[in-house]
Design a protein around this motif. Structure first.
Motif, PDB file in Angstrom:
ATOM      1  N   LEU A   1     -61.493 -38.912  19.349  1.00 33.17           N
ATOM      2  CA  LEU A   1     -61.800 -40.295  18.978  1.00 33.17           C
ATOM      3  C   LEU A   1     -60.729 -41.246  19.506  1.00 33.17           C
ATOM      4  N   SER A   2     -59.468 -40.838  19.386  1.00 31.42           N
ATOM      5  CA  SER A   2     -58.367 -41.659  19.869  1.00 31.42           C
ATOM      6  C   SER A   2     -58.438 -41.827  21.388  1.00 31.42           C
TER       7      SER A   2
ATOM      8  N   ARG B   1     -61.044 -41.612  23.350  1.00 33.10           N
ATOM      9  CA  ARG B   1     -62.186 -42.472  23.679  1.00 33.10           C
ATOM     10  C   ARG B   1     -61.862 -43.950  23.394  1.00 33.10           C
ATOM     11  N   ALA B   2     -61.273 -44.222  22.243  1.00 30.59           N
ATOM     12  CA  ALA B   2     -60.930 -45.600  21.892  1.00 30.59           C
ATOM     13  C   ALA B   2     -59.908 -46.181  22.871  1.00 30.59           C
ATOM     14  N   GLU B   3     -58.936 -45.374  23.262  1.00 28.19           N
ATOM     15  CA  GLU B   3     -57.922 -45.852  24.200  1.00 28.19           C
ATOM     16  C   GLU B   3     -58.525 -46.117  25.578  1.00 28.19           C
TER      17      GLU B   3
ATOM     18  N   GLU C   1     -61.708 -46.835  26.259  1.00 22.83           N
ATOM     19  CA  GLU C   1     -62.555 -48.028  26.144  1.00 22.83           C
ATOM     20  C   GLU C   1     -61.709 -49.302  26.101  1.00 22.83           C
ATOM     21  N   ALA C   2     -60.555 -49.254  25.461  1.00 24.49           N
ATOM     22  CA  ALA C   2     -59.675 -50.428  25.410  1.00 24.49           C
ATOM     23  C   ALA C   2     -59.176 -50.789  26.814  1.00 24.49           C
TER      24      ALA C   2
END
Length: 150
Positions: free
Chosen positions: A7-8, A10-12, A14-15
């Motif tokens: 999850l981390s 993917r979030a990074e 996408e950011a």
């Protein structure tokens, strides 16, 4: 079920994708150094651009994009696969642009494309090591700009 690390990651990633479109759309081309590795390879030829090493493409963007009075990049449909400290992604981009024509009028046209990216986890975070555009569609592109239009 995705792990916290997945999850981390993917979030990074996408950011960083959002950092890219914000840097391009605000014409802050220096901010792209936080998006790409110094040795990244970029291929924008599918949509009429250039391909080459990141520093060359960054300089080209700074030279070419100011000729367009208005544009933005809307990204979505993001697919990310992480394998350790490397990753791949595919994202859709909708890119309306306005150009001044020789007669002084402006024309807005629309581009649809996919970004195919390769990523590397670095000490500074995730960075793109390779970006290749794939054309989906274009609409209303002025003849002077048309390169392989549909």
């Amino acid at each position: 079920m995705l792990s916290l690390q997945a999850l981390s990651d993917r979030a990074e990633i996408e950011a960083v994708m959002v950092q890219y479109v914000n840097a391009i759309d605000t014409r802050d081309f220096e901010a792209l150094t936080a998006v790409f590795t110094a040795d990244a390879w970029i291929d924008y030829t599918a949509m009429g651009g250039i391909k080459g090493a990141f520093p060359e493409v960054k300089a080209w963007l700074a030279q070419v994009l100011p000729h367009f009075p208005a544009y933005y990049h809307l990204i979505g449909n993001v697919a990310i696969t992480v394998e350790g400290d490397a990753a791949r992604s595919r994202s859709a981009c909708f890119n309306p642009m306005t150009v001044r024509l020789e007669d002084g009028t402006e024309q807005t046209f629309f581009l649809g494309l996919w970004y195919h990216d390769r990523w590397q986890r670095t000490e500074a975070g995730w960075r793109i090591t390779e970006r290749v555009e794939e054309k989906c569609f274009d609409h209303n592109v002025p003849a002077a700009l048309a390169v392989g239009t549909s």
